[in-house]
Design a protein around this motif. Structure first.
Motif, PDB file in Angstrom:
ATOM      1  N   LYS A 193    -114.355  45.065  65.998  1.00 24.39           N
ATOM      2  CA  LYS A 193    -113.305  45.984  66.404  1.00 24.39           C
ATOM      3  C   LYS A 193    -112.800  45.546  67.768  1.00 24.39           C
ATOM      4  O   LYS A 193    -113.551  45.545  68.734  1.00 24.39           O
ATOM      5  N   VAL A 194    -111.547  45.156  67.816  1.00 25.06           N
ATOM      6  CA  VAL A 194    -110.946  44.696  69.068  1.00 25.06           C
ATOM      7  C   VAL A 194    -109.765  45.595  69.378  1.00 25.06           C
ATOM      8  O   VAL A 194    -108.905  45.806  68.532  1.00 25.06           O
ATOM      9  N   ARG A 195    -109.726  46.101  70.580  1.00 23.13           N
ATOM     10  CA  ARG A 195    -108.597  46.919  71.001  1.00 23.13           C
ATOM     11  C   ARG A 195    -107.991  46.271  72.238  1.00 23.13           C
ATOM     12  O   ARG A 195    -108.639  46.147  73.265  1.00 23.13           O
ATOM     13  N   SER A 196    -106.774  45.846  72.081  1.00 23.84           N
ATOM     14  CA  SER A 196    -106.081  45.205  73.187  1.00 23.84           C
ATOM     15  C   SER A 196    -104.686  45.815  73.275  1.00 23.84           C
ATOM     16  O   SER A 196    -103.789  45.454  72.515  1.00 23.84           O
ATOM     17  N   ASN A 197    -104.529  46.754  74.166  1.00 26.75           N
ATOM     18  CA  ASN A 197    -103.231  47.397  74.302  1.00 26.75           C
ATOM     19  C   ASN A 197    -102.195  46.458  74.900  1.00 26.75           C
ATOM     20  O   ASN A 197    -101.022  46.540  74.597  1.00 26.75           O
ATOM     21  N   TYR A 198    -102.662  45.565  75.775  1.00 26.80           N
ATOM     22  CA  TYR A 198    -101.747  44.628  76.420  1.00 26.80           C
ATOM     23  C   TYR A 198    -102.442  43.277  76.526  1.00 26.80           C
ATOM     24  O   TYR A 198    -103.536  43.180  77.059  1.00 26.80           O
ATOM     25  N   SER A 199    -101.812  42.265  75.983  1.00 23.11           N
ATOM     26  CA  SER A 199    -102.383  40.925  76.029  1.00 23.11           C
ATOM     27  C   SER A 199    -101.329  39.955  76.530  1.00 23.11           C
ATOM     28  O   SER A 199    -100.211  39.925  76.022  1.00 23.11           O
ATOM     29  N   SER A 200    -101.696  39.167  77.523  1.00 20.50           N
ATOM     30  CA  SER A 200    -100.786  38.166  78.061  1.00 20.50           C
ATOM     31  C   SER A 200    -101.570  36.885  78.299  1.00 20.50           C
ATOM     32  O   SER A 200    -102.602  36.894  78.983  1.00 20.50           O
ATOM     33  N   THR A 201    -101.114  35.795  77.723  1.00 13.16           N
ATOM     34  CA  THR A 201    -101.781  34.513  77.891  1.00 13.16           C
ATOM     35  C   THR A 201    -100.970  33.667  78.847  1.00 13.16           C
ATOM     36  O   THR A 201     -99.810  33.356  78.583  1.00 13.16           O
ATOM     37  N   ASN A 202    -101.586  33.297  79.957  1.00 11.31           N
ATOM     38  CA  ASN A 202    -100.913  32.479  80.956  1.00 11.31           C
ATOM     39  C   ASN A 202    -101.037  31.009  80.566  1.00 11.31           C
ATOM     40  O   ASN A 202    -102.128  30.453  80.556  1.00 11.31           O
TER      41      ASN A 202
END
Length: 73
Positions: free
Chosen positions: A49-58
């Protein structure tokens, strides 16, 4: 010591793979890769179970070369 080899059938050797029959002093395949992935990308297993409301890859990289590979030829 010489190698005695029977019949060999090679179907495929990958881009950075090495195939050798016989005596060898050094085998040195060369390869470099750079991977970018966001939050939860490499999770494996059952019932993750993964919860990621905001994901940004630099992906900004100021280096000209990260892994300088100079093959011996």
């Amino acid at each position: 010591m010489p190698a005695i080899v029977g019949a060999v059938k090679v179907i495929n050797v990958g881009g950075s793979g090495v195939f050798n029959i016989g005596d060898v002093f050094t085998i040195s395949p060369d390869s470099a890769v750079k991977t970018f992935a966001g939050a939860g990308s490499f999770n494996t297993g059952d019932f993750i179970k993964v919860r990621s409301n905001y994901s940004s890859t630099n992906t900004y990289d100021e280096d000209i070369a990260d892994s300088n590979i100079y093959p011996i030829r």
